[in-house]
Scaffold this motif. Structure first.
Motif, PDB file in Angstrom:
ATOM      1  N   TYR A 176      -2.238   8.517  12.830  1.00  0.00           N
ATOM      2  CA  TYR A 176      -1.582   7.319  12.725  1.00  0.00           C
ATOM      3  C   TYR A 176      -1.645   6.763  11.365  1.00  0.00           C
ATOM      4  O   TYR A 176      -2.595   7.006  10.370  1.00  0.00           O
ATOM      5  N   LEU A 177      -0.858   5.555  11.279  1.00  0.00           N
ATOM      6  CA  LEU A 177      -0.780   5.015   9.975  1.00  0.00           C
ATOM      7  C   LEU A 177      -0.508   3.418  10.468  1.00  0.00           C
ATOM      8  O   LEU A 177       0.813   2.821  10.894  1.00  0.00           O
ATOM      9  N   GLN A 178      -1.497   2.622  10.479  1.00  0.00           N
ATOM     10  CA  GLN A 178      -1.277   1.118  10.748  1.00  0.00           C
ATOM     11  C   GLN A 178      -1.109   0.601   9.537  1.00  0.00           C
ATOM     12  O   GLN A 178      -1.995   0.564   8.473  1.00  0.00           O
ATOM     13  N   MET A 179      -0.112  -0.125   9.390  1.00  0.00           N
ATOM     14  CA  MET A 179       0.527  -0.893   8.245  1.00  0.00           C
ATOM     15  C   MET A 179       0.385  -2.341   8.697  1.00  0.00           C
ATOM     16  O   MET A 179       1.455  -2.988   9.487  1.00  0.00           O
ATOM     17  N   ASN A 180      -0.354  -3.361   7.721  1.00  0.00           N
ATOM     18  CA  ASN A 180      -0.406  -4.743   8.309  1.00  0.00           C
ATOM     19  C   ASN A 180       0.050  -5.212   6.663  1.00  0.00           C
ATOM     20  O   ASN A 180       0.182  -4.636   5.900  1.00  0.00           O
ATOM     21  N   ASN A 181       0.339  -6.659   6.871  1.00  0.00           N
ATOM     22  CA  ASN A 181       0.896  -7.388   5.906  1.00  0.00           C
ATOM     23  C   ASN A 181       1.913  -6.747   5.065  1.00  0.00           C
ATOM     24  O   ASN A 181       1.697  -6.427   3.920  1.00  0.00           O
ATOM     25  N   LEU A 182       2.913  -6.060   5.707  1.00  0.00           N
ATOM     26  CA  LEU A 182       4.100  -5.607   5.032  1.00  0.00           C
ATOM     27  C   LEU A 182       4.806  -6.299   4.100  1.00  0.00           C
ATOM     28  O   LEU A 182       5.054  -7.677   4.125  1.00  0.00           O
ATOM     29  N   LYS A 183       5.279  -5.420   3.101  1.00  0.00           N
ATOM     30  CA  LYS A 183       5.915  -6.338   2.096  1.00  0.00           C
ATOM     31  C   LYS A 183       7.345  -5.488   1.618  1.00  0.00           C
ATOM     32  O   LYS A 183       7.551  -4.237   2.324  1.00  0.00           O
ATOM     33  N   ALA A 184       8.121  -6.264   1.369  1.00  0.00           N
ATOM     34  CA  ALA A 184       9.504  -5.701   0.944  1.00  0.00           C
ATOM     35  C   ALA A 184       9.459  -4.121   0.358  1.00  0.00           C
ATOM     36  O   ALA A 184      10.355  -3.192   0.536  1.00  0.00           O
ATOM     37  N   GLU A 185       8.569  -3.928  -0.505  1.00  0.00           N
ATOM     38  CA  GLU A 185       8.551  -2.934  -1.323  1.00  0.00           C
ATOM     39  C   GLU A 185       7.748  -1.687  -0.654  1.00  0.00           C
ATOM     40  O   GLU A 185       7.761  -0.529  -1.071  1.00  0.00           O
ATOM     41  N   ASP A 186       7.361  -1.900   0.650  1.00  0.00           N
ATOM     42  CA  ASP A 186       7.091  -0.788   1.503  1.00  0.00           C
ATOM     43  C   ASP A 186       8.101  -0.099   2.319  1.00  0.00           C
ATOM     44  O   ASP A 186       8.050   1.007   3.082  1.00  0.00           O
ATOM     45  N   THR A 187       9.490  -0.601   2.082  1.00  0.00           N
ATOM     46  CA  THR A 187      10.808  -0.156   2.883  1.00  0.00           C
ATOM     47  C   THR A 187      10.857   1.005   2.014  1.00  0.00           C
ATOM     48  O   THR A 187      10.926   1.452   1.098  1.00  0.00           O
ATOM     49  N   ALA A 188      10.955   2.134   3.010  1.00  0.00           N
ATOM     50  CA  ALA A 188      11.196   3.427   2.773  1.00  0.00           C
ATOM     51  C   ALA A 188      10.985   4.627   3.745  1.00  0.00           C
ATOM     52  O   ALA A 188      10.727   4.119   5.077  1.00  0.00           O
ATOM     53  N   VAL A 189      11.406   5.711   3.732  1.00  0.00           N
ATOM     54  CA  VAL A 189      11.147   6.721   4.889  1.00  0.00           C
ATOM     55  C   VAL A 189       9.825   7.322   4.740  1.00  0.00           C
ATOM     56  O   VAL A 189       9.269   7.610   3.656  1.00  0.00           O
ATOM     57  N   TYR A 190       9.030   7.124   5.749  1.00  0.00           N
ATOM     58  CA  TYR A 190       7.588   7.554   5.864  1.00  0.00           C
ATOM     59  C   TYR A 190       7.561   9.002   6.375  1.00  0.00           C
ATOM     60  O   TYR A 190       8.099   9.196   7.606  1.00  0.00           O
ATOM     61  N   TYR A 191       6.740   9.834   5.831  1.00  0.00           N
ATOM     62  CA  TYR A 191       6.753  11.385   6.200  1.00  0.00           C
ATOM     63  C   TYR A 191       5.169  11.452   6.437  1.00  0.00           C
ATOM     64  O   TYR A 191       4.455  11.211   5.652  1.00  0.00           O
ATOM     65  N   CYS A 192       5.058  12.494   7.451  1.00  0.00           N
ATOM     66  CA  CYS A 192       3.937  13.063   7.724  1.00  0.00           C
ATOM     67  C   CYS A 192       3.707  14.406   7.247  1.00  0.00           C
ATOM     68  O   CYS A 192       4.673  15.114   7.007  1.00  0.00           O
ATOM     69  N   ASN A 193       2.578  14.638   6.665  1.00  0.00           N
ATOM     70  CA  ASN A 193       2.168  15.897   5.993  1.00  0.00           C
ATOM     71  C   ASN A 193       0.829  16.595   6.545  1.00  0.00           C
ATOM     72  O   ASN A 193      -0.072  15.858   6.950  1.00  0.00           O
ATOM     73  N   GLN A 194       0.805  17.679   6.656  1.00  0.00           N
ATOM     74  CA  GLN A 194      -0.277  18.550   7.132  1.00  0.00           C
ATOM     75  C   GLN A 194      -0.621  19.452   5.695  1.00  0.00           C
ATOM     76  O   GLN A 194       0.342  20.461   5.536  1.00  0.00           O
TER      77      GLN A 194
END
Length: 116
Positions: A80-98
């Motif tokens: 999981y990735l809990q993201m709080n206090n999000l900012k405009a610069e957090d806008t992106a496609v988020y990828y999971c990696n193993q």
């Protein structure tokens, strides 16, 4: 072949929160370090957070430290990735990696858009 499936992305206002999930196939999930990366339009993919196989150790990019929390449930083969206090610069496609000894696996990505 490992399959990673992300979910939980969406549109949120600045200051809001989202929780991303990444479900992994396979029977040895707890043996591998898992991570989250992101890629904004026109930019290279960048590291966000990483967690050790057992979950005891976590690492974060300076840009998200104190706002994002990575965790895992090895019984559910999920990170999981809990993201709080999000900012405009957090806008992106988020990828999971193993990460494995000689290979890496990636999910298809989930879009996170933060409106200011």
């Amino acid at each position: 072949q490992v399959q990673l499936v992300e979910s939980g992305g969406g549109l949120v206002q600045a200051g809001g929160s989202l929780r991303l999930s990444c479900a992994a196939s396979g029977r040895t999930f707890s043996a591998y370090r898992m991570g989250w990366f992101r890629q904004a339009p026109g930019k290279e993919r960048e590291f966000v957070a990483r967690i050790s196989g057992g979950g005891a150790y976590t690492y974060y990019a300076d840009s998200v430290k104190g706002r994002f929390t990575i965790s895992r449930d090895n019984a559910a083969n999920t990170v999981y990735l809990q993201m709080n206090n999000l900012k405009a610069e957090d806008t992106a496609v988020y990828y999971c990696n193993q990460e494995r000894a000689t290979s890496q696996y990636w999910g298809q990505g989930t879009q996170v858009t933060v409106s200011s």
